[in-house]
Motif scaffolding. Structure first.
Motif, PDB file in Angstrom:
ATOM      1  N   LYS A   3      57.813  -5.967 -43.235  1.00 34.17           N
ATOM      2  CA  LYS A   3      58.428  -6.209 -41.937  1.00 34.17           C
ATOM      3  C   LYS A   3      59.649  -7.112 -42.114  1.00 34.17           C
ATOM      4  CE  LYS A   3      54.653  -7.966 -40.382  1.00 34.17           C
ATOM      5  NZ  LYS A   3      53.639  -8.613 -39.493  1.00 34.17           N
ATOM      6  N   MET A   4      60.810  -6.633 -41.652  1.00 36.86           N
ATOM      7  CA  MET A   4      62.064  -7.354 -41.840  1.00 36.86           C
ATOM      8  C   MET A   4      62.660  -7.750 -40.497  1.00 36.86           C
ATOM      9  SD  MET A   4      62.001  -7.010 -45.131  1.00 36.86           S
ATOM     10  CE  MET A   4      63.582  -7.697 -45.614  1.00 36.86           C
ATOM     11  N   ILE A   5      63.197  -8.954 -40.426  1.00 31.30           N
ATOM     12  CA  ILE A   5      63.879  -9.439 -39.231  1.00 31.30           C
ATOM     13  C   ILE A   5      65.274  -9.905 -39.636  1.00 31.30           C
ATOM     14  CG2 ILE A   5      63.894 -11.203 -37.420  1.00 31.30           C
ATOM     15  CD1 ILE A   5      60.795 -11.111 -37.580  1.00 31.30           C
ATOM     16  N   ALA A  18      70.815  -3.336 -41.330  1.00 32.51           N
ATOM     17  CA  ALA A  18      69.706  -2.544 -40.777  1.00 32.51           C
ATOM     18  C   ALA A  18      69.766  -1.110 -41.281  1.00 32.51           C
ATOM     19  CB  ALA A  18      69.748  -2.576 -39.247  1.00 32.51           C
ATOM     20  N   LYS A  19      70.980  -0.577 -41.382  1.00 33.14           N
ATOM     21  CA  LYS A  19      71.158   0.794 -41.855  1.00 33.14           C
ATOM     22  C   LYS A  19      70.719   0.933 -43.311  1.00 33.14           C
ATOM     23  CE  LYS A  19      74.749   4.375 -42.200  1.00 33.14           C
ATOM     24  NZ  LYS A  19      76.184   4.687 -41.967  1.00 33.14           N
ATOM     25  N   ILE A  20      71.052  -0.067 -44.118  1.00 33.54           N
ATOM     26  CA  ILE A  20      70.670  -0.059 -45.539  1.00 33.54           C
ATOM     27  C   ILE A  20      69.151  -0.100 -45.681  1.00 33.54           C
ATOM     28  CG2 ILE A  20      70.710  -1.426 -47.657  1.00 33.54           C
ATOM     29  CD1 ILE A  20      73.598  -2.237 -46.862  1.00 33.54           C
ATOM     30  N   ARG A  28      60.749  -1.981 -42.789  1.00 32.76           N
ATOM     31  CA  ARG A  28      60.880  -1.651 -41.362  1.00 32.76           C
ATOM     32  C   ARG A  28      61.472  -2.853 -40.644  1.00 32.76           C
ATOM     33  NH1 ARG A  28      57.407  -1.631 -36.661  1.00 32.76           N
ATOM     34  NH2 ARG A  28      55.669  -2.427 -37.907  1.00 32.76           N
ATOM     35  N   VAL A  29      62.638  -2.665 -40.030  1.00 31.42           N
ATOM     36  CA  VAL A  29      63.274  -3.726 -39.263  1.00 31.42           C
ATOM     37  C   VAL A  29      62.584  -3.805 -37.902  1.00 31.42           C
ATOM     38  CG1 VAL A  29      65.411  -4.557 -38.216  1.00 31.42           C
ATOM     39  CG2 VAL A  29      65.470  -3.415 -40.450  1.00 31.42           C
TER      40      VAL A  29
END
Length: 218
Positions: A3-5, A18-20, A28-29
């Protein structure tokens, strides 16, 4: 699933990051933040996430790292190209990359941090400062003053309609200019153009100067 923020006050760079990440199956953003207040709110909401945050948010690192630890989260800082990563690594930040980091370099850094490694330094473009400046200088010198103003507004996240209004012209004229700009810079869309500009200091400075001229004119 990691999980990425994303927390960055440069919206176009945030969108590029976010696209990368979205191209990889293991990331997963789950949230994006444009300022420090929103970042802290998100930190309290999501446990165990990895935060990619910009140094330009000017966080209180000691407080931030204490809260990261309490939440069982991890973090990676994005520093400006002329900025040292060492103060952040010394403060306990798990990973650090420069704005000129490559997509694969960012992904590698994020994966290593998510595996539990600490003090991870992400690989940059591999282009030395002089060579990078030459690229930026060459592109800057190819762009007309009007094209540079358009680049500046693209970096700010403006759409064609808003750019046309700011430059007192039509959307079609802006589209024509953009085709010329894409040819001169070797990019294919506005997101790539913004990231290309941010990654090349000389070009970024020229765009900022063009933006200042527009503000003074208004």
């Amino acid at each position: 699933m990691n999980k990425m923020i994303l927390a960055d006050n440069q919206a176009i760079f945030r969108a590029g990051t976010a696209k990368i990440l979205a191209m990889e199956d293991d990331f997963r953003v789950i949230a994006q933040c444009g300022d420090a207040d929103r970042l802290y709110q998100t930190l309290e909401t999501f446990r165990g996430a990895t935060f990619i945050f910009a140094s330009t948010l000017k966080l209180d690192l000691q407080n931030f790292m204490e809260r990261i630890q309490v939440q069982g989260s991890r973090c990676i800082v994005i520093v400006e190209n002329n900025e040292s990563t060492q103060p952040f690594i010394s403060a306990g930040v798990h990973g650090a990359v420069h704005r000129c980091v490559t997509g694969p370099g960012l992904i590698d850094c994020a994966r290593r941090v998510n595996r539990g490694e600490r003090g991870v330094q992400g690989a940059s473009t591999g282009v030395g400062p002089l060579e990078e400046d030459l690229v930026g200088t060459r592109v800057r010198d190819r762009l007309t003053p009007k094209e540079m103003k358009i680049v500046a507004l693209i970096v700010q996240g403006c759409k064609n309609k808003e750019i046309a209004m700011r430059l007192t012209t039509t959307e079609q004229v802006i589209k024509n200019y953009l085709r010329s700009i894409y040819d001169k810079t070797g990019v294919s869309d506005r997101l790539e153009l913004a990231l290309f500009t941010i990654h090349h200091r000389i070009l970024a400075e020229a765009a900022a100067a063009a933006s200042d001229v527009m503000l003074q004119a208004n």
